[in-house]
Structure formats: C-alpha cells, structure tokens
Scaffold this motif. Structure first.
Motif: not given
Ligand SMILES: Cc1cc2nc3c(=O)[nH]c(=O)nc-3n(C[C@H](O)[C@H](O)[C@H](O)COP(=O)(O)O)c2cc1C
Length: 446
Positions: A151, A153, A167, A170-171, A205, A212
């Motif tokens: 998730m 923005r 960033p 992150r995956r 996480r 997921k």
C-alpha cells in the motif's frame, strides 16, 4: 473470515450500527477526510458518502479501518488472538484462484478515454495534493514471478499520471528498480476496494519471495479470486471496486506535494516515479475507498497494527520463549510493548534489544509482566510507573537504524532508542506489586 468483497464487510458494519450513510453532497477536498478525522478521534463509524460532488455515478467510503474493533471484525478474531492468527496466516498461505472477468470489469475505460479526474480521489490534510491512499499496488517481480502487493500513496499529477512513493526496500519499489536497471518499464495495477483480508494481507511485512495474495487467502479462509488486467499482465481481485492499470517508465519522475505522514508530521518533499495509466476498470456503481494518514491514530496506523505486531512477535520470541503477546502503539511503528513471563532477571533486556534492532524499526520498547493488559495504555503506564526505576531499568541505545520519517532523527533513519524493563524483579514480594482490583466490577451493569 470469508468476505466475497468490500461490500459484504460494509453490510456487516451496517448491521452492527457501525456505518453511517452521508446523503448530503460532500467535496473530495478535505470534507471527506474531515469526516474520517473526526471518526478516528472519537471511535466513530465508517462512512459511505452517497453524493460526491463532481463525481456522478461514484460513491465513496472512508474510516472503514479507523478503529481497532473494525480491524478485528475484518479478521474475525478477538484482540488477544489477533497477532498469532495473523502469523498463522503467514505460515499457512492459501493459493488464489484465477477467474474470467468479475465485477471489477463492469466498466472498462482505456486509451484517450482515461481521465483520473472522473475518479473521486481525495485531498486529505492541509498541505496535501489529491492522493490515492487506499490503493493496493500489484506488480510482478521480474526475477521470481511473485505478485508483489503493497500500500503506497499515489498523487494525481494529471489525466493519466500518478506518482508512487514506494522506496527501494519495499517489494513494489524493488520490482521497479530491477526493471529500471534493465531499461524496462514496470507494469503495475492499483486496486481500490478489495475485500478487507486482501488489504490486510497486502500490509504483511514478510520476505519478498512470499505471495501476499496467498496470505490474504489464509486470512479469508478461502482462495482470493483474481482476474487478469485488460492492458497489462497482472492479476487483480475480481471483486474490487476499481482497478487502475498502467506502467512506470524508467526515469519518469516528478516532485510530490508535501504529505501528512504517519508520524503526524509532514515528510520532506520527494521526486517520485510516475505511473502512466493505460486503463481504469470499475464496477457499474463503484465505491471509491480512501484512508486517512496523519496525526495518530488513523486507518493507516491501524492497517499496519497487526502486520507490525507479527514482526515484533517474531523478533521477540526468537530470543525468549517466555514472550506471551506484543502490540505496537502510538504511531504504530515507533513504540512496541511486549508481555512476557521472565525466568531470568535480565531476560527483558534481550527482548527489548531484539525488538529495537529488529525489522519493525521501533524506537521505544517497553516490556511488562503477564498480568498487564498491553492493549490498555493505562495499564502499561501503571507498570512503567510502579515496576521500573529510571536509573536501572531504562536502557538507551545511542544510535541504530529505525523510526522512518522521524523528524527528530539527526540522520535519516538513524535514531537513538530506549528500552524500559517494567517487569517486577524475580522473587519480589508479591503483594507489593499486585494490581489493586475490585471483585465483581466487570460484571456490573446499569
Ligand atoms: C494506508 C497505508 C499507506 C501506506 N503508504 C505507504 C507509502 O506511501 N509508502 C511506503 O513505503 N509504505 C507505505 N505503507 C506501508 C506499506 O504498505 C507496507 O510497508 C507494506 O507492507 C509494504 O510491503 P513490502 O514491505 O512487502 O513491500 C502504507 C501502509 C498503509 C496501511
């Protein structure tokens, strides 16, 4: 807890009296967010906005995850079981099922007809621009083929342009980086309004090799039904309210507006990758979902609550089998509380060191005994007040990595940390530390 879609969860909240339908016209600029803010501050309801100004055909929903109770409802478990329930789902994933079409494809808009201005994307905090905040992004890792979910923005930059703050650790950010290094674009979908377990699975996480969608399936107790996108090779939940499809071209970036971040302050402005939108698909009567981020506690914090607990629990139990339960609080990243039965005097030190050095990136860790309710701030404060001595039970770690977006950090992600051992000494005179209770108080009604 099997939810076929977000609407089943809304209907459940309605039956419980935890949903308010707002009939009067509301603006996407601040007004929807103001409802969510007030609800978040007062343990208030979830909203469905029937009349979103300037967006005929759309409704909107907000504050769906703005109370711990609604997170527990979505997962179908009581608070003292929620973290272990979530870890069970991570460890016992349920594969998804691919279906043809689905309600998310009732309306398909592609090419020059794409216009993000038709979608009721909300401006939340005073200095924000319009941001998608409840979007679950989906992109395939080019090395492993794993469908990565997160998730993040996304600011609206134009008719078919969306910024993405994800960033590189992150995956979604990592998949983009891998594509960029090969000079390739990353195909990406943004899912708005899937069922709540898919949302909570997306917040996990876990290792980037883990699917997921299968964690979401385990939380649901059955396979998540996925359908193929129209213009990209990505699978998305067939029962979502809306899906935005597109790609990120290497080197295409733009400066973001300030954004009211989860610590309750504005993060610095950033140059972010831009997604070019190739299609918008949605239900025939779509409900746009938004979540508020900002001064704690908001939906953003509560969506991270259980996934973050799972990380703290794993880190704490790795060094001590006496850990009973954990929770994050405050802004749901910086502060962790661990409940344990200690067998050695200084075991809480091991636990706090593991948590503070661990994956949750907490800045403060408080360890309490088994008789303290870690979900009640009064009890945690009571334990700190009566079971710790500042001179001997507070441990300062001068510098560590952690506490992202902490404005007080001298260097980005470098912070000092503090652990508090609020457990009573082993062999202490029991009565002196015993909680004073009134028999029968729990049963009284009037
Ligand atoms: C509502 C909400 C908004 C979020 N926004 C962002 C964001 O803008 N950028 C970010 O890096 N993480 C954001 N997060 C946290 C990530 O979604 C979260 O870390 C997720 O687990 C990422 O998955 P990954 O670590 O497997 O890549 C947000 C979480 C929530 C619940």
């Amino acid at each position: 807890m099997y939810w076929n879609d977000m609407r089943e969860f809304l209907a459940h909240l309605d039956r419980k009296g935890d949903l308010v339908t707002v009939a009067k016209p509301v603006s996407t600029k601040f007004e929807i967010a103001a409802y969510i803010r007030k609800s978040s501050d007062t343990n208030g309801p979830c909203f469905v906005f029937d009349d979103v100004e300037g967006h005929p055909g759309w409704r909107a929903t907000g504050a769906m995850y703005a109370t711990p109770g609604r997170i527990l409802d979505a997962l179908g478990v009581p608070i003292d079981q929620v973290t272990r329930h979530y870890i069970e789902a991570i460890n016992n994933p349920v594969p998804w099922e691919v279906v043809d079409g689905g309600p998310a494809k009732d309306v398909v808009i592609t090419g020059d007809d794409v216009d993000l201005a038709t979608v009721p994307i909300v401006t939340h905090s005073e200095k924000d621009g319009p941001f998608i905040t409840a979007g679950v992004q989906v992109a395939v890792d080019p090395d492993t083929g794993v469908h990565g979910l997160g998730m993040h923005r996304m600011e609206v930059f134009g008719r078919n342009r969306l910024g993405l703050w994800a960033p590189n650790e992150r995956r979604i950010g990592r998949a983009r980086l891998k594509r960029e290094e090969r000079g390739e674009r990353l195909e990406i979908a943004v899912v708005i309004g899937p069922d709540p377990c898919t949302v909570l699975g997306a917040c996990a996480r876990v290792s980037h090799d883990q699917e997921k969608y299968a964690i979401g399936g385990a939380l649901l107790g059955g396979a998540v039904k996925l359908t193929r996108c129209e213009t990209i090779d990505v699978l998305v939940p067939a029962s979502a309210e809306c899906v935005i499809e597109g790609y990120i071209e290497p080197g295409d970036t733009q400066m973001e507006a300030p954004f009211g971040e989860f610590p309750g302050c504005y993060g610095g402005r950033m140059e972010v990758p831009v997604m070019t939108v190739t299609a918008i698909t949605h239900r025939s009567d779509p409900i746009f979902q938004t979540v508020l981020t900002g001064f704690p506690v908001t939906e953003d914090h509560l969506l991270n609550w259980v996934p973050m607990n799972a990380v703290v629990y794993e880190d704490a139990t790795r060094v001590c089998p006496g850990v009973i339960d954990v929770t994050v609080k405050g802004n749901y990243v910086y502060e962790a509380v661990v409940k344990m039965t200690k067998r050695h005097q200084t075991e809480p030190w091991n636990v706090m060191s593991a948590v503070l050095a661990g994956n949750a990136q907490a800045k403060y860790c408080t360890v309490v005994d088994q008789d303290v309710n870690i979900y009640d701030d009064r009890e945690v404060t009571w334990a700190v007040s009566t079971r710790s001595q500042p001179a001997t039970d507070v441990h300062i770690f001068p510098v560590m990595v952690g506490a992202p977006l902490d404005p007080s950090a001298p260097l980005v992600r470098q912070t000092s940390k503090m652990g508090t051992d609020a457990t009573k000494p082993l062999g202490a005179e029991a009565l002196r530390y015993e909680k004073v209770l009134v028999p029968g108080a729990d049963e009284v009604t009037w």
